[in-house]
Design an enzyme around this catalytic site. Structure first.
Site, short mmCIF file in Angstrom:
data_model
loop_
_atom_site.label_atom_id
_atom_site.label_comp_id
_atom_site.label_asym_id
_atom_site.label_seq_id
_atom_site.Cartn_x
_atom_site.Cartn_y
_atom_site.Cartn_z
N TRP A 21 0.82 -1.22 0.00
CA TRP A 21 0.00 0.00 0.00
C TRP A 21 0.86 1.27 0.00
O TRP A 21 0.34 2.37 -0.09
CB TRP A 21 -0.98 0.01 1.17
CG TRP A 21 -0.35 -0.31 2.49
CD1 TRP A 21 0.27 0.55 3.33
CD2 TRP A 21 -0.28 -1.59 3.11
NE1 TRP A 21 0.73 -0.11 4.43
CE2 TRP A 21 0.40 -1.42 4.32
CE3 TRP A 21 -0.72 -2.88 2.76
CZ2 TRP A 21 0.66 -2.50 5.19
CZ3 TRP A 21 -0.47 -3.93 3.62
CH2 TRP A 21 0.21 -3.74 4.81
N GLU A 34 -5.68 1.09 5.43
CA GLU A 34 -5.79 1.74 6.75
C GLU A 34 -6.85 1.06 7.61
O GLU A 34 -6.65 0.86 8.81
CB GLU A 34 -6.12 3.23 6.60
CG GLU A 34 -4.99 4.07 6.02
CD GLU A 34 -3.71 4.03 6.86
OE1 GLU A 34 -3.78 3.70 8.05
OE2 GLU A 34 -2.64 4.33 6.31
N THR A 40 -5.27 -5.19 12.77
CA THR A 40 -4.26 -6.23 12.91
C THR A 40 -2.86 -5.71 12.62
O THR A 40 -2.68 -4.59 12.16
CB THR A 40 -4.62 -7.41 11.95
OG1 THR A 40 -3.75 -8.49 12.21
CG2 THR A 40 -4.50 -7.04 10.49
N LEU A 77 -10.62 -10.89 11.28
CA LEU A 77 -10.14 -9.55 11.63
C LEU A 77 -10.95 -8.92 12.77
O LEU A 77 -10.48 -7.99 13.41
CB LEU A 77 -10.23 -8.62 10.40
CG LEU A 77 -9.08 -8.70 9.40
CD1 LEU A 77 -9.35 -7.80 8.22
CD2 LEU A 77 -7.77 -8.29 10.06
N GLY A 78 -12.17 -9.42 12.99
CA GLY A 78 -13.01 -8.82 14.04
C GLY A 78 -13.60 -7.50 13.60
O GLY A 78 -13.39 -7.06 12.47
N TYR A 79 -14.33 -6.83 14.50
CA TYR A 79 -14.99 -5.55 14.18
C TYR A 79 -15.64 -5.58 12.80
O TYR A 79 -15.28 -4.80 11.90
CB TYR A 79 -13.98 -4.39 14.21
CG TYR A 79 -13.67 -3.89 15.59
CD1 TYR A 79 -14.57 -3.07 16.26
CD2 TYR A 79 -12.46 -4.21 16.21
CE1 TYR A 79 -14.28 -2.60 17.53
CE2 TYR A 79 -12.17 -3.76 17.48
CZ TYR A 79 -13.09 -2.96 18.13
OH TYR A 79 -12.80 -2.50 19.38
N TYR A 117 -8.61 9.83 11.86
CA TYR A 117 -7.32 9.20 11.53
C TYR A 117 -7.30 8.73 10.07
O TYR A 117 -6.38 9.06 9.31
CB TYR A 117 -7.05 8.00 12.47
CG TYR A 117 -5.98 7.12 11.90
CD1 TYR A 117 -4.65 7.49 11.97
CD2 TYR A 117 -6.32 5.95 11.20
CE1 TYR A 117 -3.66 6.73 11.37
CE2 TYR A 117 -5.34 5.18 10.60
CZ TYR A 117 -4.02 5.57 10.70
OH TYR A 117 -3.06 4.83 10.09
N ASP A 135 -2.37 7.67 15.02
CA ASP A 135 -2.77 6.33 15.46
C ASP A 135 -1.99 5.98 16.73
O ASP A 135 -1.28 6.83 17.29
CB ASP A 135 -2.55 5.31 14.33
CG ASP A 135 -1.07 4.99 14.12
OD1 ASP A 135 -0.21 5.74 14.63
OD2 ASP A 135 -0.77 3.99 13.44
N CYS A 197 16.06 2.89 22.16
CA CYS A 197 16.59 4.23 22.43
C CYS A 197 18.09 4.34 22.12
O CYS A 197 18.56 5.40 21.68
CB CYS A 197 16.34 4.62 23.88
SG CYS A 197 14.61 4.57 24.33
N CYS A 200 18.56 5.33 18.60
CA CYS A 200 17.51 6.25 18.11
C CYS A 200 18.09 7.58 17.60
O CYS A 200 18.83 8.26 18.33
CB CYS A 200 16.50 6.51 19.22
SG CYS A 200 15.20 7.61 18.68
#
Ligand code: SF4
Length: 349
Positions: A21, A34, A40, A77-79, A117, A135, A197, A200
């Protein structure tokens, strides 16, 4: 450009993952990715994304699809409301907007199922609009970089984080790249636990690192009320056929398929389900009974204790109770909620 954004963009160009994507500015594909990625991790999301794009390469293909088929692709995937909204919105765009995906943030956010979002992600990546997509990854990066203690799941927190995110994207010439960089940085470098860190590139800018509080950020209020529900599924079979029905009520798993359901207020053993005569109104003639160990399934606001009692019938049910008798369960034809899917796969119906 904000100095942090500048560093992030360089980091991103060197470290970004090659994801399908990211090779497109097609708003339909970005939208799809998105929505899937809200459900997931990238690795699993990739399979779903490719499955969807192969089956429905354009928004018109998705709009023309049968909803049951869309839900079967979404299985796991649920929802499921998100899959239904995807389908609904595809139909809306094709019918009402002549197949043209809206081109601005303010138009995109009006689409059903599209929140701030997703609208920001589509508008910035497809149309270069400077809207910050915030997000979970971005909340974490901002909380740590700027040492923000405001809980991220409060209205106040959402506002505060959005202001900082907007400030970072404001002067970027490539807002889509910036949003992707923020999210990728959160996923790969500033991880939820054990952020990297030591290596980073933003260490000297990071206030949480300076105070060594990065592991306690971001802050989240624990206010979610979780409801327990007890689902007792009676899996009626008759001569190697099985009874299923579609959930049509406004509740979880709307339009998915399930077995005959008895929902109880508390935990009920399979013996209690049988002894309490919960099945009596059905006037069934039982050939054999087999009970399967209960499954615990967590949703955001609900915990479902789901048990399965398989009852082989001597005769067909006298009334149908909206059930349909089918020869075999085809998971590519019927979309089932995850606990039922697990049961089906485990019990080889
Ligand atoms: Fe995240 Fe650590 Fe980098 Fe700060 S120094 S941004 S906490 S990875």
């Amino acid at each position: 450009m904000h100095p942090i954004s500048k560093i992030l963009h360089t980091w991103y160009s060197k470290n970004k993952r090659d994801l399908p994507w990211r090779q497109t500015t097609d708003p339909y594909k970005i939208w799809l990715s998105e929505v899937i990625l809200q459900q997931t991790q990238v690795v699993q999301g990739m399979n779903y994304y490719l499955k969807f794009i192969n089956t429905y390469p354009t928004i018109t293909h998705l709009a023309n699809a049968n909803e049951d088929k869309v839900l079967t692709l979404w299985q796991g995937l649920g929802y499921y409301s998100r899959a239904r909204n995807l389908h609904f919105t595809a139909i809306y765009i094709c019918k009402e907007l002549k197949g043209k995906f809206p081109k601005t943030y303010s138009e995109i956010i009006k689409l059903k199922g599209v929140g701030a979002y997703t609208a920001a992600a589509i508008a910035s990546i497809a149309y270069n609009e400077p809207y910050a997509a915030v997000d979970g990854n971005v909340y974490r990066v901002i909380a740590r970089l700027f040492n923000v203690n405001t809980p991220i799941n409060t209205t106040e927190g959402k506002k505060e984080f959005q202001i900082i995110a907007n400030d970072l994207i404001k002067q970027c010439s490539l807002p889509g790249l910036h949003n992707n960089a923020m999210m990728e940085f959160g996923a790969l470098q500033c991880k939820p636990t054990n952020p990297l860190c030591d290596t980073c590139v933003l260490q000297t800018h990071c206030l949480a690192f300076q105070k060594q509080v990065q592991n306690s950020l971001p802050v989240k209020n624990k206010t979610v009320v979780v409801k327990n529900r007890y689902f007792n599924y009676i899996v009626f079979t008759y001569k190697f056929h099985i009874y299923i029905h579609k959930r049509t009520e406004k509740d979880i798993w709307q339009n998915l398929f399930e077995f005959y359901l008895i929902e109880t207020k508390g935990e009920t053993t399979h013996n209690q389900v049988l002894e309490n005569n919960l099945l009596q109104p059905l006037k069934i003639h039982i050939k054999s009974i087999n009970a399967i160990k209960p499954i615990k399934h967590k949703l955001t606001h609900q915990i479902l204790y789901t048990q399965f009692i398989q009852i082989d019938l001597k005769t067909k049910l006298s009334k149908t109770y909206n059930l349909q008798l089918i020869k075999q369960i085809d998971l590519t034809k019927y979309a089932f909620p995850q606990p039922i899917q697990r049961y089906i796969e485990g019990s080889l119906i």
